[in-house]
Design an enzyme around this catalytic site. Structure first.
Site, PDB file in Angstrom:
ATOM      1  N   ASP A  62      41.865 138.952  22.579  1.00 34.08           N
ATOM      2  CA  ASP A  62      40.891 140.001  22.304  1.00 34.08           C
ATOM      3  C   ASP A  62      40.773 140.272  20.807  1.00 34.08           C
ATOM      4  OD1 ASP A  62      40.262 140.283  24.954  1.00 34.08           O
ATOM      5  OD2 ASP A  62      41.191 142.256  25.210  1.00 34.08           O
ATOM      6  N   ASP A  83      65.014 124.541  17.661  1.00 34.04           N
ATOM      7  CA  ASP A  83      65.608 124.949  18.927  1.00 34.04           C
ATOM      8  C   ASP A  83      66.039 123.745  19.756  1.00 34.04           C
ATOM      9  OD1 ASP A  83      65.503 128.009  19.536  1.00 34.04           O
ATOM     10  OD2 ASP A  83      63.634 127.591  18.497  1.00 34.04           O
TER      11      ASP A  83
END
Length: 258
Positions: free
Chosen positions: A87, A178
């Site tokens: 949005d 990671d």
């Protein structure tokens, strides 16, 4: 008037190679500077940087006005935060720690309006539709949203082939830091096992027809990643660039006079 064309998604679909940079300073002014640097895309990081929705919005505004395409990495793959950044005007979203095809399918739904998805219909009051002036935004927005999922641990790697079969996932980004930790080599992305795993994953992603992505500030790793099929490649981080330039300048004059 339809939703605006997503040039990043279009370029990836046409097989182009795009180079980008991480934005971690969480500031609209520095994002505007980075937008003048010539990168194809800039990633506004909501996972490891002190960003919130207003700072993400501010950076979307200035980067959207540049020649670089803004990507937002949300802190977690939840429908509510994806809805908010869409949005706010993001057309390309990167979601960290994706570990299964079911999770990937949920993310696809989070990026699409009903009846095929779960994105809330409030675009008339959102920046994404130019506050209601993009009159045909709703029916045309889904086609311009680019969803990138991040595979960065053993579970994600085990599910990679299934994730690659999920319709609506446009690209898969391999998170090297990671992944190295998950493989038992925390802080050592250049370990042979980590590198071979990364290159194998990039090759599999590329072979599937989806776009493969990576972050690398090592020239040899970057070239190897490109050879393995990477097509959206981050080659820098604004925090690291600033820190390195500042330290080099300080050292040049402070230590140079000793």
């Amino acid at each position: 008037m339809p939703a605006p064309l997503n040039p990043f998604k279009k370029a990836l679909s046409e097989g182009e190679t795009l180079f980008g940079c991480w934005l971690g300073l969480a500031n609209g002014y520095t994002a505007e500077i980075m937008g003048t640097a010539g990168f194809d895309w800039l990633l506004i990081d909501g996972e490891h940087s002190p960003n919130d929705l207003p700072t993400i919005r501010d950076q979307l505004q200035v980067v959207s006005a540049s020649d670089s395409h803004p990507i937002v990495r949300v802190p977690i793959g939840e429908t509510w935060i994806i809805k908010q950044v869409l949005d706010a005007g993001a057309q390309t979203v990167l979601v960290p720690m994706v570990e299964s095809a079911d999770q990937a399918r949920e993310l696809v739904r989070a990026c699409r309006f009903p009846p095929v998805g779960d994105r809330g219909v409030g675009y008339a009051m959102a920046r994404a539709s130019n506050f209601g002036q993009t009159t045909n935004y709703g029916p045309t927005a889904d086609a311009q949203i680019c969803l990138l999922v991040q595979v960065e641990n053993r579970a994600g790697l085990a599910a990679l082939d299934e994730i690659l079969q999920v319709e609506g996932v446009d690209g898969v980004f391999i998170g090297p830091a990671d992944l190295a930790a998950s493989l038992g080599h925390l802080g050592d992305m250049m370990h042979d096992t980590v590198q071979s795993t990364i290159m194998d994953a990039l090759q599999r992603i590329s072979a599937s027809g989806k776009a493969a992505g990576i972050l690398s500030t090592d020239d040899a790793m970057t070239r190897a990643s490109l050879d393995a099929g990477a097509r959206f490649v981050a080659v820098g981080l604004d925090v690291v660039m600033l820190a390195q330039a500042a330290r080099t300048t300080a050292s040049k004059w402070r230590d140079g006079l000793k």
